[in-house]
Design a protein around this motif. Structure first.
Motif, PDB file in Angstrom:
ATOM      1  N   GLN A 154       0.850  -1.188   0.000  1.00  0.00           N
ATOM      2  CA  GLN A 154       0.000   0.000   0.000  1.00  0.00           C
ATOM      3  C   GLN A 154       0.890   1.244   0.000  1.00  0.00           C
ATOM      4  O   GLN A 154       1.794   1.366   0.829  1.00  0.00           O
ATOM      5  N   VAL A 155       0.625   2.161  -0.964  1.00  0.00           N
ATOM      6  CA  VAL A 155       1.363   3.423  -1.000  1.00  0.00           C
ATOM      7  C   VAL A 155       0.379   4.580  -0.895  1.00  0.00           C
ATOM      8  O   VAL A 155      -0.797   4.452  -1.240  1.00  0.00           O
ATOM      9  N   ARG A 156       0.888   5.710  -0.404  1.00  0.00           N
ATOM     10  CA  ARG A 156       0.041   6.887  -0.220  1.00  0.00           C
ATOM     11  C   ARG A 156       0.359   7.919  -1.303  1.00  0.00           C
ATOM     12  O   ARG A 156       1.519   8.321  -1.478  1.00  0.00           O
ATOM     13  N   LYS A 161      -4.864   9.669  -0.979  1.00  0.00           N
ATOM     14  CA  LYS A 161      -5.462   8.364  -1.237  1.00  0.00           C
ATOM     15  C   LYS A 161      -4.396   7.272  -1.153  1.00  0.00           C
ATOM     16  O   LYS A 161      -3.247   7.492  -1.515  1.00  0.00           O
ATOM     17  N   THR A 162      -4.775   6.097  -0.645  1.00  0.00           N
ATOM     18  CA  THR A 162      -3.861   4.964  -0.645  1.00  0.00           C
ATOM     19  C   THR A 162      -4.232   4.020  -1.776  1.00  0.00           C
ATOM     20  O   THR A 162      -5.413   3.847  -2.099  1.00  0.00           O
ATOM     21  N   VAL A 163      -3.200   3.433  -2.385  1.00  0.00           N
ATOM     22  CA  VAL A 163      -3.386   2.559  -3.534  1.00  0.00           C
ATOM     23  C   VAL A 163      -2.595   1.279  -3.303  1.00  0.00           C
ATOM     24  O   VAL A 163      -1.475   1.308  -2.776  1.00  0.00           O
ATOM     25  N   LYS A 164      -3.165   0.173  -3.699  1.00  0.00           N
ATOM     26  CA  LYS A 164      -2.496  -1.123  -3.615  1.00  0.00           C
ATOM     27  C   LYS A 164      -1.704  -1.368  -4.888  1.00  0.00           C
ATOM     28  O   LYS A 164      -2.252  -1.339  -5.983  1.00  0.00           O
ATOM     29  N   ILE A 192       6.322   9.604  -2.855  1.00  0.00           N
ATOM     30  CA  ILE A 192       5.302   8.590  -2.641  1.00  0.00           C
ATOM     31  C   ILE A 192       5.955   7.446  -1.886  1.00  0.00           C
ATOM     32  O   ILE A 192       6.911   6.831  -2.364  1.00  0.00           O
ATOM     33  N   GLY A 193       5.464   7.176  -0.702  1.00  0.00           N
ATOM     34  CA  GLY A 193       6.059   6.142   0.124  1.00  0.00           C
ATOM     35  C   GLY A 193       5.062   5.069   0.492  1.00  0.00           C
ATOM     36  O   GLY A 193       3.844   5.231   0.340  1.00  0.00           O
ATOM     37  N   ALA A 194       5.589   3.950   0.945  1.00  0.00           N
ATOM     38  CA  ALA A 194       4.731   2.884   1.441  1.00  0.00           C
ATOM     39  C   ALA A 194       4.068   3.339   2.734  1.00  0.00           C
ATOM     40  O   ALA A 194       4.649   4.101   3.518  1.00  0.00           O
ATOM     41  N   VAL A 195       2.837   2.904   2.954  1.00  0.00           N
ATOM     42  CA  VAL A 195       2.142   3.219   4.204  1.00  0.00           C
ATOM     43  C   VAL A 195       2.974   2.730   5.383  1.00  0.00           C
ATOM     44  O   VAL A 195       3.086   3.403   6.406  1.00  0.00           O
ATOM     45  N   LYS A 196       3.579   1.560   5.235  1.00  0.00           N
ATOM     46  CA  LYS A 196       4.523   1.050   6.228  1.00  0.00           C
ATOM     47  C   LYS A 196       5.932   1.362   5.728  1.00  0.00           C
ATOM     48  O   LYS A 196       6.529   0.586   4.987  1.00  0.00           O
ATOM     49  N   GLY A 197       6.451   2.499   6.113  1.00  0.00           N
ATOM     50  CA  GLY A 197       7.716   2.977   5.575  1.00  0.00           C
ATOM     51  C   GLY A 197       8.904   2.079   5.836  1.00  0.00           C
ATOM     52  O   GLY A 197       9.892   2.111   5.100  1.00  0.00           O
TER      53      GLY A 197
END
Length: 417
Positions: A154-156, A161-164, A192-197
């Motif tokens: 998942q990225v923000r 918005k978050t996208v898979k 643009i980073g991963a939701v879980k960095g």
């Protein structure tokens, strides 16, 4: 099977000139002598088999922060262009990512020692040998870790918005087109980073924005703006695994001038190097040249012989296909292409001009490489360039040795367009 398919496709795309150069310089002999790394697909059997199903993989799941990681590659957002009058579309971006198993590379000490011997580090050099082997081991690691097929992340996006992204297919890489809204201007960049960095060891990706019109520079990397010694297998190993990344003299200053003269164009850096070299190339490019995505080759087999083949086999077809995709993204841009004479840049750029014409390609600059012993032959002969640029107007392409020769040409390009 994927490894066999990828290598077979690359072999079929090999040109006669590439085959001759690889034979003359003993690439096959060097490739056969390189030790094998652990299998890229050193994963459980069920995951291995299901990886062939791509997005339909029933075992697909999110990246596990404890055991897996993901690389996010820089990209450029654009407005899709329609062949008929149409309202401007939302920003669209093709995001690329690669998924890996952490720490799965087995003991590579013997492989490190083998490469150290090949690049000329003698056992008697003491501290120099030890430091050299540490550098080799560090740069070798991205080739050693197993890939992680069937993973998504998942990225923000800038609009919140978050996208898979994913799941990744057999090669554990994805290229996914997504749309994002918001007011952004030409040349703007966002992260643009991963939701879980914590799962992205090399940090977030950088996304730039390119409007439909303006200048665009497509530049090769190896021996055009960075010393790689592409015609020499031992030279490639030295410049990739041992030596610091080094720019071609005069090219950073030229690109700074081009960036200003062309009113901060959109940049794309195109290389036949495998994506495993992203951690090595990215910091160098960020520090030395105008920012832009680095487009690298998918190398799902991830062994050292495949690395050498990636740089020297099927490069014309690979680069032509990549540039065709850039045309689909930004068909109304004015394009300047820069390459060199070591690989198939003249032939690839000639093909692209004949395909799209002068409405898209405005100029082509080819660096004539004379500081490598293997370049004394036909690759630098005028006949080679005349054939590569057959039906391309003579005023469009320029072969140069000193970057200082191009300043007036860049300024004239601006005045003429």
């Amino acid at each position: 099977m994927q490894r066999v398919f990828d290598r077979g496709r690359q072999l079929l795309q090999e040109t006669r000139g590439e085959r001759r150069a690889r034979t003359d310089e003993g690439f096959q002999r060097t490739e056969r002598s390189l030790p094998r790394l652990t299998s890229a697909f050193d994963i459980p059997l069920a995951q291995n088999i299901s990886s062939y199903l791509g997005p339909m993989n029933p075992l697909a799941g999110p990246v596990d922060p404890a055991t897996e990681s993901v690389w996010l590659f820089d990209a450029t957002a654009y407005h899709p262009v329609h062949p008929y009058p149409h309202a401007q579309q939302p920003w669209q971006v093709d995001i690329r990512a690669a998924f890996f198993k952490k720490g799965t590379g087995r003991d590579v000490s013997k492989i490190v020692a083998d490469i150290a011997d090949k690049v000329g580090l003698s056992e008697g050099e003491g501290d120099a040998r030890e430091q050299g082997e540490r550098t080799i081991a560090e740069r070798l690691q991205p080739f050693a870790d197993a890939v992680a097929p069937g993973r998504w992340v998942q990225v923000r996006l800038p609009d919140g918005k978050t996208v898979k992204l994913g799941p990744g297919g057999r090669s554990a890489t994805i290229e996914q087109t997504i749309s994002t809204r918001g007011e952004h201007r030409e040349g703007e960049t966002v992260s643009i980073g991963a939701v879980k960095g914590e799962i992205t060891p090399y940090g977030p990706m950088e996304m730039g924005f390119a409007e439909e019109e303006g200048w665009m520079v497509i530049s090769d990397i190896d021996d055009t703006i960075k010393t790689t010694l592409t015609p020499d297998p031992t030279g490639i190993l030295r410049t990739t695994f041992l030596l610091p990344a080094s720019p071609i003299a005069g090219m950073p200053a030229l690109y700074t001038h081009m960036h200003a003269a062309l009113s901060q164009p959109t940049w794309f850096y195109l290389s036949a190097s495998p994506y495993n070299l992203h951690p090595f190339l990215h910091p160098f490019m960020r520090a030395t040249y105008p920012r832009g995505p680095i487009l690298l080759r998918d190398a799902s087999w991830m062994d050292l012989s495949g690395f050498l083949a990636s740089l020297t086999q099927g490069t014309q077809a690979y680069k032509r296909a990549r540039i065709e995709r850039l045309h689909r993204m930004l068909p109304r841009r004015k394009v300047l292409c820069v390459g060199d004479s070591t690989q198939s840049d003249p032939e690839a750029y000639g093909d692209i001009y004949r395909l799209f014409g002068g409405a898209w390609i405005k100029r082509i600059f080819i660096r004539k490489v004379t500081d490598i012993a293997q370049m004394d032959g036909a690759k630098n002969e005028p006949e080679r360039f005349e054939k590569a640029f057959c039906d391309v107007p003579r005023g469009v392409w320029t072969v140069f040795e000193d970057p200082a020769e191009l300043y007036d040409a860049v300024d004239g390009l601006v005045a003429a367009n």
